[in-house]
Design a protein around this motif. Structure first.
Motif, PDB file in Angstrom:
ATOM      1  N   LYS A  26     122.808 136.382   4.551  1.00 45.72           N
ATOM      2  CA  LYS A  26     122.966 136.489   6.241  1.00 45.72           C
ATOM      3  C   LYS A  26     123.449 134.996   6.656  1.00 45.72           C
ATOM      4  CE  LYS A  26     119.522 139.928   6.775  1.00 45.72           C
ATOM      5  NZ  LYS A  26     118.366 140.372   7.724  1.00 45.72           N
ATOM      6  N   THR A  27     124.015 134.381   5.750  1.00 42.41           N
ATOM      7  CA  THR A  27     124.404 133.028   6.375  1.00 42.41           C
ATOM      8  C   THR A  27     125.728 133.252   7.421  1.00 42.41           C
ATOM      9  OG1 THR A  27     125.900 132.689   4.437  1.00 42.41           O
ATOM     10  CG2 THR A  27     123.790 131.680   4.606  1.00 42.41           C
ATOM     11  N   GLY A  28     126.163 132.168   7.920  1.00 42.91           N
ATOM     12  CA  GLY A  28     127.502 132.211   8.831  1.00 42.91           C
ATOM     13  C   GLY A  28     127.067 132.543  10.066  1.00 42.91           C
ATOM     14  N   GLU A  29     127.927 133.398  10.653  1.00 43.21           N
ATOM     15  CA  GLU A  29     127.928 133.652  12.073  1.00 43.21           C
ATOM     16  C   GLU A  29     126.699 134.474  12.261  1.00 43.21           C
ATOM     17  OE1 GLU A  29     129.238 133.173  15.547  1.00 43.21           O
ATOM     18  OE2 GLU A  29     130.195 132.527  13.799  1.00 43.21           O
ATOM     19  N   GLU A  30     126.007 135.414  11.549  1.00 44.27           N
ATOM     20  CA  GLU A  30     124.791 136.091  11.887  1.00 44.27           C
ATOM     21  C   GLU A  30     123.449 135.300  12.039  1.00 44.27           C
ATOM     22  OE1 GLU A  30     122.030 139.696  10.158  1.00 44.27           O
ATOM     23  OE2 GLU A  30     124.411 139.370   9.234  1.00 44.27           O
ATOM     24  N   ALA A  31     123.563 134.239  11.386  1.00 44.82           N
ATOM     25  CA  ALA A  31     122.372 133.332  11.545  1.00 44.82           C
ATOM     26  C   ALA A  31     122.709 132.180  12.553  1.00 44.82           C
ATOM     27  CB  ALA A  31     122.160 132.332  10.049  1.00 44.82           C
ATOM     28  N   LEU A  35     121.587 130.736  18.391  1.00 45.73           N
ATOM     29  CA  LEU A  35     121.754 129.617  18.958  1.00 45.73           C
ATOM     30  C   LEU A  35     123.026 129.153  19.391  1.00 45.73           C
ATOM     31  CD1 LEU A  35     119.519 128.141  16.133  1.00 45.73           C
ATOM     32  CD2 LEU A  35     119.069 127.777  18.559  1.00 45.73           C
ATOM     33  N   GLN A  36     124.141 129.625  18.800  1.00 47.22           N
ATOM     34  CA  GLN A  36     125.479 129.099  19.532  1.00 47.22           C
ATOM     35  C   GLN A  36     125.764 129.631  20.789  1.00 47.22           C
ATOM     36  OE1 GLN A  36     128.121 130.596  16.284  1.00 47.22           O
ATOM     37  NE2 GLN A  36     128.719 128.402  15.747  1.00 47.22           N
ATOM     38  N   GLU A  37     125.287 130.712  21.111  1.00 43.50           N
ATOM     39  CA  GLU A  37     125.073 131.593  22.540  1.00 43.50           C
ATOM     40  C   GLU A  37     124.514 130.517  23.587  1.00 43.50           C
ATOM     41  OE1 GLU A  37     123.349 135.400  22.179  1.00 43.50           O
ATOM     42  OE2 GLU A  37     125.130 136.052  21.242  1.00 43.50           O
ATOM     43  N   LEU A  38     123.855 129.704  23.016  1.00 37.32           N
ATOM     44  CA  LEU A  38     123.105 128.658  23.986  1.00 37.32           C
ATOM     45  C   LEU A  38     123.983 127.269  24.318  1.00 37.32           C
ATOM     46  CD1 LEU A  38     119.387 129.024  22.857  1.00 37.32           C
ATOM     47  CD2 LEU A  38     120.387 129.549  24.949  1.00 37.32           C
ATOM     48  N   LYS A  39     124.879 127.509  23.454  1.00 42.46           N
ATOM     49  CA  LYS A  39     126.072 126.258  23.513  1.00 42.46           C
ATOM     50  C   LYS A  39     125.535 125.054  23.279  1.00 42.46           C
ATOM     51  CE  LYS A  39     129.056 128.866  26.372  1.00 42.46           C
ATOM     52  NZ  LYS A  39     129.475 129.797  25.316  1.00 42.46           N
ATOM     53  N   LEU A  41     126.086 121.195  20.783  1.00 46.37           N
ATOM     54  CA  LEU A  41     126.931 120.573  20.179  1.00 46.37           C
ATOM     55  C   LEU A  41     127.330 121.180  18.855  1.00 46.37           C
ATOM     56  CD1 LEU A  41     128.994 118.223  20.828  1.00 46.37           C
ATOM     57  CD2 LEU A  41     127.258 116.780  19.678  1.00 46.37           C
ATOM     58  N   SER A  42     126.355 121.369  18.147  1.00 45.46           N
ATOM     59  CA  SER A  42     127.005 122.086  16.755  1.00 45.46           C
ATOM     60  C   SER A  42     125.533 122.903  16.125  1.00 45.46           C
ATOM     61  CB  SER A  42     127.216 120.975  15.738  1.00 45.46           C
ATOM     62  OG  SER A  42     125.943 120.200  15.487  1.00 45.46           O
ATOM     63  N   VAL A  43     126.031 123.934  15.447  1.00 43.18           N
ATOM     64  CA  VAL A  43     124.953 124.562  14.516  1.00 43.18           C
ATOM     65  C   VAL A  43     125.452 124.773  13.278  1.00 43.18           C
ATOM     66  CG1 VAL A  43     123.801 126.969  14.267  1.00 43.18           C
ATOM     67  CG2 VAL A  43     124.302 126.069  16.683  1.00 43.18           C
ATOM     68  N   GLU A  44     124.635 124.353  12.214  1.00 42.40           N
ATOM     69  CA  GLU A  44     125.114 124.397  10.799  1.00 42.40           C
ATOM     70  C   GLU A  44     124.067 125.326  10.172  1.00 42.40           C
ATOM     71  OE1 GLU A  44     126.769 121.726   8.459  1.00 42.40           O
ATOM     72  OE2 GLU A  44     127.300 120.129  10.004  1.00 42.40           O
ATOM     73  N   VAL A  45     124.361 125.900   9.073  1.00 39.05           N
ATOM     74  CA  VAL A  45     123.220 126.934   8.339  1.00 39.05           C
ATOM     75  C   VAL A  45     123.208 126.425   6.882  1.00 39.05           C
ATOM     76  CG1 VAL A  45     123.040 129.124   7.240  1.00 39.05           C
ATOM     77  CG2 VAL A  45     124.006 129.197   9.583  1.00 39.05           C
ATOM     78  N   LEU A  46     122.050 126.029   6.378  1.00 33.81           N
ATOM     79  CA  LEU A  46     121.842 125.512   5.371  1.00 33.81           C
ATOM     80  C   LEU A  46     121.027 126.465   4.552  1.00 33.81           C
ATOM     81  CD1 LEU A  46     120.652 121.829   5.318  1.00 33.81           C
ATOM     82  CD2 LEU A  46     122.893 122.812   4.975  1.00 33.81           C
ATOM     83  N   ALA A  47     121.635 127.126   3.629  1.00 30.20           N
ATOM     84  CA  ALA A  47     121.052 128.308   2.731  1.00 30.20           C
ATOM     85  C   ALA A  47     121.057 128.007   1.273  1.00 30.20           C
ATOM     86  CB  ALA A  47     121.690 129.683   2.797  1.00 30.20           C
ATOM     87  N   TRP A  70     115.996 124.891  12.710  1.00 25.71           N
ATOM     88  CA  TRP A  70     115.445 126.406  13.017  1.00 25.71           C
ATOM     89  C   TRP A  70     115.269 126.943  11.677  1.00 25.71           C
ATOM     90  CZ3 TRP A  70     113.350 128.518  17.178  1.00 25.71           C
ATOM     91  CH2 TRP A  70     113.280 130.026  17.221  1.00 25.71           C
ATOM     92  N   ILE A  71     113.805 127.238  11.313  1.00 32.42           N
ATOM     93  CA  ILE A  71     113.505 127.987  10.195  1.00 32.42           C
ATOM     94  C   ILE A  71     113.296 129.586  10.633  1.00 32.42           C
ATOM     95  CG2 ILE A  71     112.167 128.153   8.009  1.00 32.42           C
ATOM     96  CD1 ILE A  71     111.594 125.240   8.106  1.00 32.42           C
ATOM     97  N   THR A  72     114.375 130.552  10.201  1.00 31.38           N
ATOM     98  CA  THR A  72     114.205 131.739  10.413  1.00 31.38           C
ATOM     99  C   THR A  72     112.940 132.353  10.081  1.00 31.38           C
ATOM    100  OG1 THR A  72     115.417 132.645   8.567  1.00 31.38           O
ATOM    101  CG2 THR A  72     116.797 131.920  10.494  1.00 31.38           C
ATOM    102  N   GLY A  73     112.090 131.999   9.205  1.00 33.32           N
ATOM    103  CA  GLY A  73     110.724 132.649   9.001  1.00 33.32           C
ATOM    104  C   GLY A  73     110.989 133.113   7.480  1.00 33.32           C
TER     105      GLY A  73
END
Length: 90
Positions: A26-31, A35-39, A41-47, A70-73
């Motif tokens: 579930k990387t990319g847009e879903e993860a 957080l991106q909705e809060l605007k 500067l950047s959001v990167e996913v490390l999986a 942010w660790i999703t759990g």
């Protein structure tokens, strides 16, 4: 989530999301989306797919400049098995 965003720097936040190993697909847009909705500067996913990748300097570059992680759990044992003792943990 809002409190985390504020602590990470609000609009200047550079956030890294680390999904649970079971959610690695579930990387990319879903993860990123919550957080991106809060605007920030950047959001990167490390999986990481394996411990070798989690220990790679190239893979962990975003962590060096992150203002929040942010660790999703998920099962803590899975996270520990994948990341304990790697560059991600350090």
């Amino acid at each position: 989530l809002k409190a985390f965003f504020d602590l990470a720097g609000k609009e200047k936040a550079k956030i890294v999301v680390i999904p649970a190993p079971a959610d690695a697909e579930k990387t990319g847009e879903e993860a990123r989306k919550p957080l991106q909705e809060l605007k920030p500067l950047s959001v990167e996913v490390l999986a990481a797919r394996d411990r070798k990748q989690a220990d790679s300097a190239e893979f962990t570059k975003p962590l060096a400049v992150a203002t929040g992680v942010w660790i999703t759990g998920g099962p803590k044992e899975d996270l520990l098995d994948l990341y304990r003792g790697t560059a991600v943990e350090k």
